[in-house]
Design an enzyme around this catalytic site. Structure first.
Site, PDB file in Angstrom:
ATOM      1  N   LYS A  20       0.527  -1.570   0.359  1.00 16.15           N
ATOM      2  CA  LYS A  20       0.071   0.425  -0.421  1.00 16.15           C
ATOM      3  C   LYS A  20       0.628   1.396   0.015  1.00 16.15           C
ATOM      4  O   LYS A  20       0.812   2.280  -0.747  1.00 16.15           O
ATOM      5  CB  LYS A  20      -1.108   0.215   1.514  1.00 16.15           C
ATOM      6  CG  LYS A  20      -2.046   0.816   1.256  1.00 16.15           C
ATOM      7  CD  LYS A  20      -3.062   1.017   2.105  1.00 16.15           C
ATOM      8  CE  LYS A  20      -2.828   0.387   3.457  1.00 16.15           C
ATOM      9  NZ  LYS A  20      -2.895   1.932   4.036  1.00 16.15           N
ATOM     10  N   ARG A  25       3.103   5.952  -3.145  1.00 14.77           N
ATOM     11  CA  ARG A  25       4.159   6.585  -3.679  1.00 14.77           C
ATOM     12  C   ARG A  25       4.179   6.596  -5.074  1.00 14.77           C
ATOM     13  O   ARG A  25       5.116   7.976  -6.048  1.00 14.77           O
ATOM     14  CB  ARG A  25       5.444   6.030  -2.732  1.00 14.77           C
ATOM     15  CG  ARG A  25       4.854   6.445  -1.233  1.00 14.77           C
ATOM     16  CD  ARG A  25       6.227   5.592  -0.175  1.00 14.77           C
ATOM     17  NE  ARG A  25       6.510   6.322   0.900  1.00 14.77           N
ATOM     18  CZ  ARG A  25       5.421   5.693   1.855  1.00 14.77           C
ATOM     19  NH1 ARG A  25       4.442   5.955   1.375  1.00 14.77           N
ATOM     20  NH2 ARG A  25       5.424   6.705   2.876  1.00 14.77           N
ATOM     21  N   GLY A  92      -4.590   7.955   5.539  1.00 18.94           N
ATOM     22  CA  GLY A  92      -3.850   8.635   6.363  1.00 18.94           C
ATOM     23  C   GLY A  92      -2.588   8.825   4.881  1.00 18.94           C
ATOM     24  O   GLY A  92      -2.192  10.124   5.625  1.00 18.94           O
ATOM     25  N   ARG A 120      -8.472  12.003  12.554  1.00 21.82           N
ATOM     26  CA  ARG A 120      -7.086  12.018  13.084  1.00 21.82           C
ATOM     27  C   ARG A 120      -6.234  13.024  12.672  1.00 21.82           C
ATOM     28  O   ARG A 120      -6.177  14.224  12.189  1.00 21.82           O
ATOM     29  CB  ARG A 120      -7.019  10.460  12.042  1.00 21.82           C
ATOM     30  CG  ARG A 120      -7.362   9.775  11.460  1.00 21.82           C
ATOM     31  CD  ARG A 120      -6.567   8.541  10.601  1.00 21.82           C
ATOM     32  NE  ARG A 120      -5.645   8.036  11.671  1.00 21.82           N
ATOM     33  CZ  ARG A 120      -4.488   7.292  10.032  1.00 21.82           C
ATOM     34  NH1 ARG A 120      -5.433   6.571   9.782  1.00 21.82           N
ATOM     35  NH2 ARG A 120      -3.639   6.975  10.443  1.00 21.82           N
ATOM     36  N   ASP A 313       1.600  -1.167  11.759  1.00 22.47           N
ATOM     37  CA  ASP A 313       0.647  -1.825  11.527  1.00 22.47           C
ATOM     38  C   ASP A 313      -0.300  -3.232  11.593  1.00 22.47           C
ATOM     39  O   ASP A 313      -1.328  -3.649  11.214  1.00 22.47           O
ATOM     40  CB  ASP A 313       0.504  -1.296   9.985  1.00 22.47           C
ATOM     41  CG  ASP A 313      -0.063   0.446   9.737  1.00 22.47           C
ATOM     42  OD1 ASP A 313      -0.237   0.386  10.683  1.00 22.47           O
ATOM     43  OD2 ASP A 313       0.649   0.508   8.234  1.00 22.47           O
ATOM     44  N   LYS A 340      -4.368   5.200  14.716  1.00 19.71           N
ATOM     45  CA  LYS A 340      -4.902   4.395  13.371  1.00 19.71           C
ATOM     46  C   LYS A 340      -6.425   5.512  13.008  1.00 19.71           C
ATOM     47  O   LYS A 340      -6.911   5.602  13.177  1.00 19.71           O
ATOM     48  CB  LYS A 340      -4.573   3.288  13.219  1.00 19.71           C
ATOM     49  CG  LYS A 340      -2.841   3.570  13.468  1.00 19.71           C
ATOM     50  CD  LYS A 340      -2.123   4.172  12.198  1.00 19.71           C
ATOM     51  CE  LYS A 340      -0.498   4.098  12.989  1.00 19.71           C
ATOM     52  NZ  LYS A 340       0.410   4.667  11.785  1.00 19.71           N
ATOM     53  N   ARG A 344      -7.002   1.108  17.772  1.00 18.44           N
ATOM     54  CA  ARG A 344      -6.412   0.409  17.496  1.00 18.44           C
ATOM     55  C   ARG A 344      -5.710  -0.688  18.747  1.00 18.44           C
ATOM     56  O   ARG A 344      -6.227  -1.860  19.518  1.00 18.44           O
ATOM     57  CB  ARG A 344      -5.387  -0.234  16.702  1.00 18.44           C
ATOM     58  CG  ARG A 344      -6.069  -0.243  15.119  1.00 18.44           C
ATOM     59  CD  ARG A 344      -4.707  -0.609  14.239  1.00 18.44           C
ATOM     60  NE  ARG A 344      -5.497  -0.147  13.457  1.00 18.44           N
ATOM     61  CZ  ARG A 344      -4.714   0.159  11.698  1.00 18.44           C
ATOM     62  NH1 ARG A 344      -3.866   0.443  12.187  1.00 18.44           N
ATOM     63  NH2 ARG A 344      -5.068   0.758  10.090  1.00 18.44           N
ATOM     64  N   ARG A 386      -8.120  -3.917   9.283  1.00 13.62           N
ATOM     65  CA  ARG A 386      -6.935  -4.053   9.949  1.00 13.62           C
ATOM     66  C   ARG A 386      -7.691  -5.088  11.332  1.00 13.62           C
ATOM     67  O   ARG A 386      -7.089  -6.042  11.726  1.00 13.62           O
ATOM     68  CB  ARG A 386      -5.330  -2.822  10.301  1.00 13.62           C
ATOM     69  CG  ARG A 386      -4.321  -2.979   9.512  1.00 13.62           C
ATOM     70  CD  ARG A 386      -2.986  -3.294   9.553  1.00 13.62           C
ATOM     71  NE  ARG A 386      -3.127  -2.222   8.486  1.00 13.62           N
ATOM     72  CZ  ARG A 386      -2.696  -2.574   6.828  1.00 13.62           C
ATOM     73  NH1 ARG A 386      -3.027  -3.712   6.994  1.00 13.62           N
ATOM     74  NH2 ARG A 386      -2.627  -1.882   5.885  1.00 13.62           N
TER      75      ARG A 386
HETATM   76  C1  S3P Z   1       2.191   4.604   7.077  1.00  8.53           C
HETATM   77  C2  S3P Z   1       2.744   4.955   7.466  1.00  8.53           C
HETATM   78  C3  S3P Z   1       2.719   4.882   8.619  1.00  8.53           C
HETATM   79  C4  S3P Z   1       1.698   3.269   8.700  1.00  8.53           C
HETATM   80  C5  S3P Z   1       0.361   4.098   7.439  1.00  8.53           C
HETATM   81  C6  S3P Z   1       1.618   3.628   6.178  1.00  8.53           C
HETATM   82  C7  S3P Z   1       3.131   5.069   4.828  1.00  8.53           C
HETATM   83  O1  S3P Z   1       1.862   5.208   9.688  1.00  8.53           O
HETATM   84  O2  S3P Z   1       0.971   3.070   9.960  1.00  8.53           O
HETATM   85  O3  S3P Z   1      -0.214   2.941   7.239  1.00  8.53           O
HETATM   86  O4  S3P Z   1       2.522   4.842   3.814  1.00  8.53           O
HETATM   87  O5  S3P Z   1       3.775   6.155   5.008  1.00  8.53           O
HETATM   88  P1  S3P Z   1       2.560   6.576  10.612  1.00  8.53           P
HETATM   89  O6  S3P Z   1       3.420   7.804   9.608  1.00  8.53           O
HETATM   90  O7  S3P Z   1       1.330   7.382  10.423  1.00  8.53           O
HETATM   91  O8  S3P Z   1       3.427   6.117  11.951  1.00  8.53           O
END
Ligand code: S3P
Length: 426
Positions: A20, A25, A92, A120, A313, A340, A344, A386
């Site tokens: 993911k 990216r 997020g 969030r 995660d 999250k 969680r 999750r």
């Molecule tokens: C992610 C970073 C993590 C992760 C999220 C994906 C990313 O979050 O929990 O599922 O792709 O940069 P945080 O940056 O809030 O730790």
């Protein structure tokens, strides 16, 4: 979704969907590059589709024929003003990374997402982006989305991030593309480094030393071919299922095992799991391997400190694993779990307790006294993918029947999760 205790070992091969974080990216950086970026094994989950939809609204042509994605990038200064609000859905990563990009544009935009995204914390990106001179505001004044961003040229900063968060780090580094000097971020512990690895392959000048990453502004990014490895966060459910169901042996193919993501493997090994990595290879800085997992009697462990960002995660499904392991597992320094897609930490404690587990929540983690048999229960996913998948795995090892309510939320990161689980459990 109803899950019965597995009566046979889980055996066979499984290929999990693309990572993911890497899929998001690839679209974002491809949009900022000149020329076409071709992505194979892209995760067709709702979160990554939100990223595609946002970049289409920013004027980028993206072809998605499911087998491959073609992103027709327009360069660092090629995005155009969106005519509507950017909807980041439940994601997020989309929300925080795109904010860094939007802060450096010469137009304004508004973004928001679903109820979870709107609760969030976004103060963690508003603060560094404001230090860079960005105009970014939480519309409701609660440091959450919706966010309005009036883009303009930015100052470069060094940011000491209070959290080990790849989303915060990546947001600042992406804004740094539009800065006036070197932008750097230091985190308390190194978080996943996909942005650093992938951006440098696109042509950015980016360096990493310990938990500090630095980027030079205004690079010329060029389109790339990207093959996305399988997501270790999705592989985690089969890893745990294989360890818990007696007699199981599963080969999980082509999984990304980047050392900033492989904490679950280290934890499983510390708990005496029989796990082997085979066919290891490296492409564009990302290590991939097939993971062979066999049923193993396990014991408790301690999970804390720099390990936490490498498995953040996976903590819900690790809690399930710990519930079945003999002895005590202590998880510390994991307060990020509270912010999250859902809280969680609270949910795992509440629902594992409902299944008969001896577990207590702490301020920054949980203490699990494992080894007691669990029984099935009715679990509300709270629309958190999750949580749904972790309890589906718990249901395979618990007595009787487990019901996952609002189970369809797995579409966020793993649309075929239940079908794949069924393939092994028949
Ligand atoms: C992610 C970073 C993590 C992760 C999220 C994906 C990313 O979050 O929990 O599922 O792709 O940069 P945080 O940056 O809030 O730790």
């Amino acid at each position: 979704m109803k899950i019965q205790k597995a009566i046979h070992p889980l055996r066979g091969e499984i290929t999990v969907p693309g990572d993911k974080s890497i899929s998001h990216r690839a679209v974002m950086f491809g949009a900022l590059a000149e020329g076409t970026t071709r992505v194979t094994n892209f995760l067709q989950g709702a979160d990554c589709l939100s990223t595609i939809s946002c970049f289409r609204k920013l004027g980028i042509q993206i072809e998605n024929n499911t087998k491959e994605i073609l992103i027709h990038g327009k360069g660092l200064h090629g995005l155009s003003a969106p005519s509507e609000i950017l909807d980041t859905g439940n994601s997020g990563t989309t929300t925080r990374l795109i904010s860094g990009i939007l802060a450096g544009q010469d137009f304004s935009s508004t973004l928001t997402g679903d109820a979870s995204i709107q609760s969030r914390p976004m103060g963690r990106i508003i603060k560094p982006l404001s230090m860079m001179g960005a105009s970014i505001e939480s519309v409701k004044g609660n440091n959450c989305a919706p966010l309005t961003i009036q883009g303009h040229s930015l100052h470069s900063i060094h940011y000491d991030s209070p959290v080990a968060s790849a989303q915060v780090k990546s947001c600042v580094l992406l804004a740094g593309l539009y800065g006036d000097g070197i932008t750097s971020v230091t985190e308390p512990y190194l978080s996943r480094n996909h942005t650093e690895l992938m951006l440098s392959h696109f042509g950015a000048e980016i360096t990493s030393e310990g938990s500090t990453a630095s980027i030079k502004p205004d690079p010329k990014l060029h389109g790339l071919d990207i093959s996305v490895p399988g997501d270790i966060s999705s592989a985690a459910y089969f890893l745990v299922a294989g360890l818990l169901v007696p007699g199981s042996e599963i080969l999980i193919k082509n999984v990304g095992v980047n050392p900033t993501r492989d904490g679950i493997l280290r934890v499983c090994k510390a708990m005496s799991a029989d796990i082997q990595l085979v066919n290891t290879s490296i492409s564009a800085g990302e290590t991939t391997a097939d993971i062979l997992v066999r049923y193993s009697p396990l014991h408790g462990t301690v999970i804390e400190g720099e390990l936490i960002p490498t498995l953040i995660d996976e903590i819900p499904v690790i809690a399930v694993l710990a519930a079945f392991a003999e002895g005590t597992t202590i998880i510390r320094n994991a307060e990020e779990l509270k912010v999250k897609e859902s809280n969680r930490l609270d949910i795992m404690v509440k629902e594992l307790t409902a299944m008969g587990c001896d577990i207590e929540g702490t301020d920054d983690g949980m203490i699990i006294h494992g080894g007691k048999p669990l029984h099935g229960s009715v679990i509300d996913s709270r629309l958190d993918h999750r949580i749904a998948m972790s309890f589906a795995v718990a249901g395979l090892a618990a007595e009787g029947e487990t019901t996952i309510e609002r189970s369809e939320c797995v579409e966020i990161s793993y649309p075929e999760f239940y079908q794949d689980l069924n393939k092994l459990n028949c």
